[in-house]
Design a protein around this motif. Structure first.
Motif, PDB file in Angstrom:
ATOM      1  N   LYS A 326      -0.515   5.413   4.710  1.00  0.00           N
ATOM      2  CA  LYS A 326       0.032   4.097   5.245  1.00  0.00           C
ATOM      3  C   LYS A 326       1.078   4.317   6.375  1.00  0.00           C
ATOM      4  O   LYS A 326       1.231   5.299   6.905  1.00  0.00           O
ATOM      5  N   ASP A 344      -2.133  -4.187  -0.888  1.00  0.00           N
ATOM      6  CA  ASP A 344      -3.362  -4.493  -0.304  1.00  0.00           C
ATOM      7  C   ASP A 344      -3.957  -5.716  -0.993  1.00  0.00           C
ATOM      8  O   ASP A 344      -4.045  -5.232  -2.333  1.00  0.00           O
ATOM      9  N   GLU A 353     -10.515  -5.971   1.862  1.00  0.00           N
ATOM     10  CA  GLU A 353      -8.931  -6.246   2.172  1.00  0.00           C
ATOM     11  C   GLU A 353      -8.857  -7.468   2.944  1.00  0.00           C
ATOM     12  O   GLU A 353      -9.307  -7.553   4.049  1.00  0.00           O
TER      13      GLU A 353
HETATM   14 MG    MG Z   1      -4.455  -2.534   5.885  1.00  0.00          MG
END
Ligand code: MG
Ligand code: 4AD
Length: 430
Positions: A326, A344, A353
């Motif tokens: 991330k 998410d 997503e």
């Molecule tokens: Mg993303």
């Protein structure tokens, strides 16, 4: 009186004038049937020789698709008509001709249509999608405005990356400076939240994505709320509330459009809060169990998200991804520092997503270290680090991509139809 087709029901039995374009035409000797559209809707105009006279009747027989015209006639209710009404024409005027219109009712390939996107949007289906997009955007604004969030715009020219350096679009900024098109307003949003408490930004964002998937655009619109004194749980609740409200609003106000799109609305009806929540670890274990070639520790791919979200009848919130996959600004979970306090939201029916966000790193020293580890230029982030120097507080937010959200709600194959003019790896025209 000039009347929009969408208001025609209020004028039954009256004489009205509609201003639009010829969508389609067929004739049965003594009667022409013209489908006219005016942007607000489509309606059938019935034109008999007796009503308009010989000369006008002859002229109407040569009208071609997309000729702009003004029709005057009487509104008549008709059970068989699509919108419940037809117009019996009394007269019409051509405003401008349209010769050899390139998009005919026959099937065209997607590339052909995308090359003529400026005309393709005139079709009923594309109009329906753009109307749903409008409703989604309107619902998003209402959601935040009604909760006292302040809209605070963030810049499009930026000096640095927010979401990784590999997808930056450089722009020459006067003689000797390189600027980048914004990937996300988040960093500025964080500063705005420290000033205004609860804020959101909503604008175009840019990613030089070299991927050709059905989920990626290089220019897309993202709404991003940011809240001071919020933790991960607050962020998830704000996100699921938004998604549920947007879907409910489209179901409530855009039934006609969803019907045009032949969207099965049953899966949308079950989009109610609370959404199920699972951790990255649980999700990873499930994927392995399903026999997918998933590597623990990596981010989910399109297929992984499809399989994961397919388990639920509503969007699912996946939390606690490995911090390593991330962005630099994610706060580590104090209980398991290799995991990020992030979320998410994956849409069902294989859409994957639609939202990414979480709690932000609010610790000064760790943030400085992360900027180093990610090899980001520290000078460009000085102002951002300041937020941790002057009254740092826990805070968080998320970004929701409008196009992915619209693609899911409309049940579309690809995000390219959810924006008037899609920008993709191989598409910059029209
Ligand atoms: Mg993303
Ligand atoms: O997950 P992303 O990259 O998160 C951020 O940009 C955060 N800074 C947002 C925040 O916390 N304020 O992007 C957020 C969402 C994705 O979930 C997706 O819906 C959309 O933006 N998105 C895209 N949509 C279309 N094309 C792309 N290339 C997209 N990249 C992200």
């Amino acid at each position: 009186m000039h009347t929009y087709i969408q208001d025609i029901a209020r004028h039954e039995g009256q004489r009205v004038t509609i201003k639009g374009w010829l969508h389609n035409r067929r004739s049965s000797g003594r009667i022409h049937f013209l489908t006219v559209r005016d942007g607000s809707g489509f309606i059938q105009v019935v034109m008999s020789k007796a009503a308009v006279g010989d000369e006008a009747f002859q002229r109407a027989d040569h009208l071609s698709q997309e000729t702009s015209l003004i029709v005057t006639g009487t509104v008549r209710a008709d059970q068989r008509a699509k919108g419940g009404y037809e117009i019996d024409a009394q007269s019409f005027d051509v405003v401008a001709p349209s010769a050899d219109y390139p998009i005919t009712p026959k099937e065209h390939g997607v590339d052909y249509l995308m090359d003529r996107r400026h005309l393709w949007i005139r079709t009923e289906r594309q109009q329906a999608i753009l109307r749903v997009r409008h409703e989604v955007i309107d619902a998003v604004r209402d959601y935040f405005n009604s909760r006292d969030f302040i809209l605070a715009d963030t810049p499009i020219f930026t000096p640095s990356a927010c979401e990784g350096t590999s997808t930056l679009f450089p722009v020459q900024y006067f003689e000797d400076t390189t600027a980048y098109l914004t990937q996300s307003g988040q960093l500025y949003n964080e500063a705005n939240a420290m000033a205004l408490g609860r804020v959101y930004c909503f604008g175009p964002t840019f990613r030089a994505e070299k991927s050709k998937t059905r989920r990626h655009l290089t220019e897309f619109w993202m709404v991003e709320p940011e809240v001071a004194y919020a933790d991960l749980d607050d962020v998830i609740r704000l996100a699921e509330g938004l998604v549920a409200e947007v879907v409910a609003r489209v179901l409530d106000r855009r039934r006609t459009e969803l019907t045009v799109l032949e969207r099965d609305t049953r899966p949308l009806e079950s989009v109610k809060t609370p959404f199920p929540r699972i951790t990255y670890d649980e999700a990873a274990a499930f994927l392995v169990e399903q026999g997918l070639p998933f590597q623990y520790g990596t981010d989910f791919g399109g297929t992984d998200e499809t399989v994961l979200s397919g388990r639920y009848d509503r969007p699912v919130a996946v939390t606690h991804y490995p911090a390593a996959v991330k962005a630099f600004y994610m706060k580590p979970d104090p209980a398991q520092p290799d995991k990020a306090l992030c979320v998410d939201v994956l849409a069902p029916e294989g859409y994957g997503e639609i939202i990414g966000g979480g709690q932000r790193l609010d610790d000064l020293d760790l943030l400085v270290r992360r900027i180093e580890e990610h090899q980001l230029p520290p000078e460009a982030f000085e102002w951002y680090v300041d937020l941790r120097r002057y009254g740092s507080v826990p805070h968080g937010g998320f970004g929701m991509g409008i196009e992915r959200c619209v693609a899911w709600i409309c049940g579309l194959e690809h995000v390219r139809e959810t924006i008037p003019y899609a920008r993709m790896l191989y598409r910059l025209y029209p």
